[in-house]
Design a protein around this motif. Structure first.
Motif, PDB file in Angstrom:
ATOM      1  N   ALA A 236      12.376  56.380  42.860  1.00 26.69           N
ATOM      2  CA  ALA A 236      13.633  56.543  42.130  1.00 26.69           C
ATOM      3  C   ALA A 236      13.414  57.338  40.853  1.00 26.69           C
ATOM      4  CB  ALA A 236      14.245  55.182  41.825  1.00 26.69           C
ATOM      5  N   GLN A 237      12.305  57.090  40.166  1.00 22.66           N
ATOM      6  CA  GLN A 237      12.021  57.876  38.969  1.00 22.66           C
ATOM      7  C   GLN A 237      11.793  59.341  39.310  1.00 22.66           C
ATOM      8  OE1 GLN A 237       8.918  56.220  36.446  1.00 22.66           O
ATOM      9  NE2 GLN A 237      10.479  55.075  35.332  1.00 22.66           N
ATOM     10  N   MET A 238      11.139  59.616  40.431  1.00 20.99           N
ATOM     11  CA  MET A 238      10.942  60.992  40.847  1.00 20.99           C
ATOM     12  C   MET A 238      12.287  61.657  41.157  1.00 20.99           C
ATOM     13  SD  MET A 238       7.565  60.269  43.186  1.00 20.99           S
ATOM     14  CE  MET A 238       7.496  61.861  43.998  1.00 20.99           C
ATOM     15  N   ALA A 239      13.160  60.943  41.853  1.00 22.84           N
ATOM     16  CA  ALA A 239      14.473  61.492  42.179  1.00 22.84           C
ATOM     17  C   ALA A 239      15.308  61.719  40.923  1.00 22.84           C
ATOM     18  CB  ALA A 239      15.200  60.556  43.139  1.00 22.84           C
ATOM     19  N   ALA A 240      15.110  60.880  39.917  1.00 20.26           N
ATOM     20  CA  ALA A 240      15.850  61.013  38.663  1.00 20.26           C
ATOM     21  C   ALA A 240      15.205  62.036  37.729  1.00 20.26           C
ATOM     22  CB  ALA A 240      15.934  59.668  37.953  1.00 20.26           C
ATOM     23  N   ASN A 241      14.089  62.638  38.164  1.00 22.80           N
ATOM     24  CA  ASN A 241      13.352  63.588  37.320  1.00 22.80           C
ATOM     25  C   ASN A 241      12.951  62.938  35.996  1.00 22.80           C
ATOM     26  OD1 ASN A 241      12.178  66.171  37.040  1.00 22.80           O
ATOM     27  ND2 ASN A 241      13.846  66.818  35.691  1.00 22.80           N
ATOM     28  N   ARG A 242      12.571  61.660  36.099  1.00 25.03           N
ATOM     29  CA  ARG A 242      12.166  60.906  34.917  1.00 25.03           C
ATOM     30  C   ARG A 242      10.660  60.993  34.774  1.00 25.03           C
ATOM     31  NH1 ARG A 242      14.909  57.071  31.961  1.00 25.03           N
ATOM     32  NH2 ARG A 242      13.604  55.743  30.653  1.00 25.03           N
ATOM     33  N   VAL A 274      16.336  64.036  32.510  1.00 24.99           N
ATOM     34  CA  VAL A 274      16.600  62.916  33.418  1.00 24.99           C
ATOM     35  C   VAL A 274      17.977  63.081  34.061  1.00 24.99           C
ATOM     36  CG1 VAL A 274      16.876  60.419  33.600  1.00 24.99           C
ATOM     37  CG2 VAL A 274      15.084  61.370  32.131  1.00 24.99           C
ATOM     38  N   ARG A 275      18.024  62.892  35.382  1.00 25.89           N
ATOM     39  CA  ARG A 275      19.275  63.014  36.133  1.00 25.89           C
ATOM     40  C   ARG A 275      19.793  61.634  36.506  1.00 25.89           C
ATOM     41  NH1 ARG A 275      16.172  67.268  39.004  1.00 25.89           N
ATOM     42  NH2 ARG A 275      15.583  65.658  40.502  1.00 25.89           N
ATOM     43  N   PRO A 276      21.111  61.436  36.530  1.00 28.13           N
ATOM     44  CA  PRO A 276      21.652  60.151  36.973  1.00 28.13           C
ATOM     45  C   PRO A 276      21.503  59.986  38.483  1.00 28.13           C
ATOM     46  CG  PRO A 276      23.427  61.702  36.551  1.00 28.13           C
ATOM     47  CD  PRO A 276      22.161  62.368  36.082  1.00 28.13           C
ATOM     48  N   LEU A 277      21.332  58.757  38.918  1.00 24.03           N
ATOM     49  CA  LEU A 277      21.230  58.440  40.337  1.00 24.03           C
ATOM     50  C   LEU A 277      22.441  57.625  40.775  1.00 24.03           C
ATOM     51  CD1 LEU A 277      17.466  57.377  40.550  1.00 24.03           C
ATOM     52  CD2 LEU A 277      18.453  59.585  41.188  1.00 24.03           C
ATOM     53  N   VAL A 304      15.909  52.652  36.340  1.00 22.17           N
ATOM     54  CA  VAL A 304      16.461  53.043  37.644  1.00 22.17           C
ATOM     55  C   VAL A 304      17.073  51.859  38.393  1.00 22.17           C
ATOM     56  CG1 VAL A 304      14.917  55.023  37.914  1.00 22.17           C
ATOM     57  CG2 VAL A 304      14.165  52.770  38.711  1.00 22.17           C
ATOM     58  N   ASP A 305      17.401  50.794  37.667  1.00 20.20           N
ATOM     59  CA  ASP A 305      17.865  49.585  38.349  1.00 20.20           C
ATOM     60  C   ASP A 305      19.157  49.794  39.122  1.00 20.20           C
ATOM     61  OD1 ASP A 305      18.814  49.946  35.715  1.00 20.20           O
ATOM     62  OD2 ASP A 305      19.599  47.912  35.661  1.00 20.20           O
TER      63      ASP A 305
END
Length: 416
Positions: A236-242, A274-277, A304-305
């Motif tokens: 999830a952090q990878m997908a959020a570019n975090r 950081v992008r929103p998920l 990313v909860d």
């Protein structure tokens, strides 16, 4: 087993002082064995934003890198796969511990830290002829302290629990290398974990599984044996570019020579990136409700909860959280997990003969169209699972040899 520090740098007969050129520093990035090529790709992607950062050729257990001190900060902040970013201070050939003492004494440590800062010295070795590598580490400490005493009349303290500065000595058969640790705490300590279950998967290895499996940040991910949630949180952090290190501090923040204005700018850029998920992409389950609560609590601290759905459930009764056939073109569904072994529930040998076929039956009967990646530490699993992986990747979880088994599920039932 070859050390990650083998054949990385040319042997030097004398200590190397910190260079004046901003792009002339040598670094070494240790990582879990098996993910070296993925680490090289990770560094090359960062190098697209830095003209001074260059990845070397991967070596078993790590990657040599050249770059500036700003690049060192960038690597610490963004890299998910290494355990540390080590700055090469100097090296020498040696016959005994006294040669190593002189190397440590001759390096200009005062350019990096002062006498008021407590230090710690760690040591690793491969084929070292020394009878005691611990004594070699002690002589490194003596050399550093004696240098400061000659310069200031005082010696720095040693603090093995909470040091301000970490020094790493690596002994090869004929030469010794001294590194300044720019990371501080290992990089797999992202700063969000407060609890973990038995035998947790470390964050950098979890990131390695994701990279090696073929999963992409646009794909769906389900971990039905989530433990404390490491895999889904990393994904999830990878997908959020975090950035991996956005929520923690680093060793270089206590060192001299690092541009803290540049560091603050790098960190702010990472926050802005950081992008929103949205829900519906990341799913987790575990038979233990306490692990589910732990996963959601860790996900909250990781930022990313809201993107992770987690519930209690037995993997043998698991059903797909999404219909793989209904996903948009270009989006795949992945089940990636670290099945319990050894100290967790010990499905080794005969136990694997019971658990693995049940898991295989669940996958065959309910997860048609899904891609599966399973990390098996018990090599008996490959036979007991009775599924044919399209690929097996050798990895090491610490000292434990594992196989990452990549399986494309089709309709049918398990053999047997």
């Amino acid at each position: 087993m070859q050390s990650p520090y083998s054949s990385v740098y040319k042997k030097r007969s004398a200590a190397v002082q910190p260079p004046a050129a901003p792009n002339a520093f040598d670094f070494f990035l240790p990582c879990p064995r098996g993910v070296e090529a993925a680490l090289a790709d990770e560094v090359k992607a960062l190098a697209e934003h830095s003209p001074t950062l260059r990845a070397g050729m991967p070596t078993p257990g790590g990657l040599p890198v050249q770059g500036s001190l700003t690049d060192a900060m960038r690597l610490n902040l963004h890299c998910r796969l290494p355990s540390r970013v080590l700055l090469l201070g100097g090296s020498c050939s040696y016959a005994d511990a006294e040669d190593i003492y002189h190397l440590a004494r001759d390096l200009a440590w005062e350019k990096w830290f002062d006498v008021t800062q407590a230090l710690r010295v760690d040591v690793t070795a491969e084929h070292s002829p020394l009878a005691s590598i611990k004594f070699a580490a002690l002589r490194v400490k003596d050399g550093i302290c004696d240098r400061f005493r000659a310069l200031t009349g005082e010696r720095p303290d040693v603090d093995t629990a909470h040091p301000d500065v970490r020094i790493h000595l690596h002994l090869r058969e004929a030469d010794a290398l001294l590194y300044l640790d720019t990371s501080g705490e290992p990089l797999f300590k992202r700063g969000w974990r407060s609890e973990h279950g038995a035998a947790p998967l470390k964050e950098h290895l979890a990131a390695g599984l994701l990279k090696l499996s073929g999963w992409t940040p646009d794909d769906v991910l389900f971990d039905p044996l989530c433990g404390s949630g490491t895999l889904v949180i990393e994904a999830a952090q990878m997908a959020a570019n975090r950035a991996a290190g956005l929520d923690r501090s680093f060793g270089f923040e206590a060192l001299q020579g690092f541009d803290m204005d540049a560091w603050n700018a790098l960190r702010e850029q990472a926050r802005q990136a950081v992008r929103p998920l949205t829900p519906g992409q990341f799913f987790a389950a575990d038979i233990d409700p306490a692990n589910v609560r732990m996963t959601l609590d860790n996900a909250r601290r990781a930022g990313v909860d809201g993107a992770i759905a987690a519930q209690a459930g037995d993997v043998i009764a698991a059903v797909p959280p999404v219909d793989a056939a209904a996903l948009p073109a270009g989006q795949a569904a992945w089940l990636i997990s670290n099945p319990p072994y050894n100290e967790r529930i010990a499905p080794e040998g005969e136990a694997a003969d019971d658990f693995a076929p049940q898991l295989a039956r669940t996958l065959k009967q309910r997860f048609a169209g899904w891609h599966v990646a399973l990390l098996a530490a018990d090599l008996h699993w490959d036979k007991a699972l009775r599924l044919k992986p399209r690929r097996r990747i050798v990895l090491f979880n610490g000292t434990i040899e594992c196989r990452l088994m990549l399986i494309d599920m089709v309709a049918g039932s398990a053999r047997g």
